[in-house]
Design a protein around this motif. Sequence first.
Motif, mmCIF file in Angstrom:
data_model
loop_
_atom_site.group_PDB
_atom_site.id
_atom_site.type_symbol
_atom_site.label_atom_id
_atom_site.label_comp_id
_atom_site.label_asym_id
_atom_site.label_seq_id
_atom_site.Cartn_x
_atom_site.Cartn_y
_atom_site.Cartn_z
ATOM 1 N N ALA A 27 0.844 -1.200 0.000
ATOM 2 C CA ALA A 27 0.000 0.000 0.000
ATOM 3 C C ALA A 27 0.879 1.249 0.000
ATOM 4 O O ALA A 27 0.627 2.202 -0.736
ATOM 5 C CB ALA A 27 -0.922 -0.001 1.215
ATOM 6 N N MET A 31 1.003 4.079 -2.988
ATOM 7 C CA MET A 31 0.778 5.521 -2.782
ATOM 8 C C MET A 31 1.943 6.344 -3.311
ATOM 9 O O MET A 31 1.749 7.438 -3.821
ATOM 10 C CB MET A 31 0.539 5.818 -1.306
ATOM 11 C CG MET A 31 -0.789 5.276 -0.817
ATOM 12 S SD MET A 31 -1.150 5.717 0.895
ATOM 13 C CE MET A 31 0.141 4.864 1.773
ATOM 14 N N VAL A 39 -6.715 7.423 -1.096
ATOM 15 C CA VAL A 39 -6.734 6.565 0.088
ATOM 16 C C VAL A 39 -7.982 6.911 0.892
ATOM 17 O O VAL A 39 -8.184 8.075 1.259
ATOM 18 C CB VAL A 39 -5.459 6.750 0.943
ATOM 19 C CG1 VAL A 39 -5.509 5.856 2.175
ATOM 20 C CG2 VAL A 39 -4.214 6.458 0.109
ATOM 21 N N ALA A 56 -5.113 10.435 3.748
ATOM 22 C CA ALA A 56 -6.321 9.605 3.657
ATOM 23 C C ALA A 56 -7.583 10.451 3.838
ATOM 24 O O ALA A 56 -7.604 11.373 4.646
ATOM 25 C CB ALA A 56 -6.286 8.500 4.712
ATOM 26 N N MET A 79 -7.842 3.174 -2.643
ATOM 27 C CA MET A 79 -7.349 2.159 -1.718
ATOM 28 C C MET A 79 -8.127 2.364 -0.432
ATOM 29 O O MET A 79 -8.134 3.460 0.127
ATOM 30 C CB MET A 79 -5.865 2.314 -1.437
ATOM 31 C CG MET A 79 -5.364 1.202 -0.506
ATOM 32 S SD MET A 79 -3.667 1.381 -0.030
ATOM 33 C CE MET A 79 -3.788 2.623 1.250
#
Length: 129
Positions: A27, A31, A39, A56, A79
């Motif tokens: 992850a 990113m 995110v 996020a 994600m």
Amino acid sequence: AEKKKPAAATPAPAPKTLVRDVSPTDAEKLMAERKDVVVIDVRTIEEYEMGHIAGAQNVSFIDNGFEEKIGEYAGKPVMIHCAAGNRSLRALQRMMAGGKFPEIFHMSGGMAGWQEAGKTVVKTPKAPK
């Protein structure tokens, strides 16, 4: 001699959502390599404020407006994660049903896994009352 395939006469199927499980390490790489991936943290705002992945977006799965809020990211690769993986799996199923997301990456282990892997966590400072 090779035979040529006949031209497709049937309409193309509806676009399918590409879903991949990623570890916290994968992850983090994702990113860094793909700036287009959004995110999304599906935990509650209280959980999010106690510590989240930098950048996020918080879209709580248990809030009434989840479908509407998550719809704001339609068309983008996302994600998603939660605390341990249960809510984000349920969110993933809802997002796939809508067919609006081209790619969904599901971070296995959630924030617990992220923190166990020693990844950076951002805390949201509490606003003075």
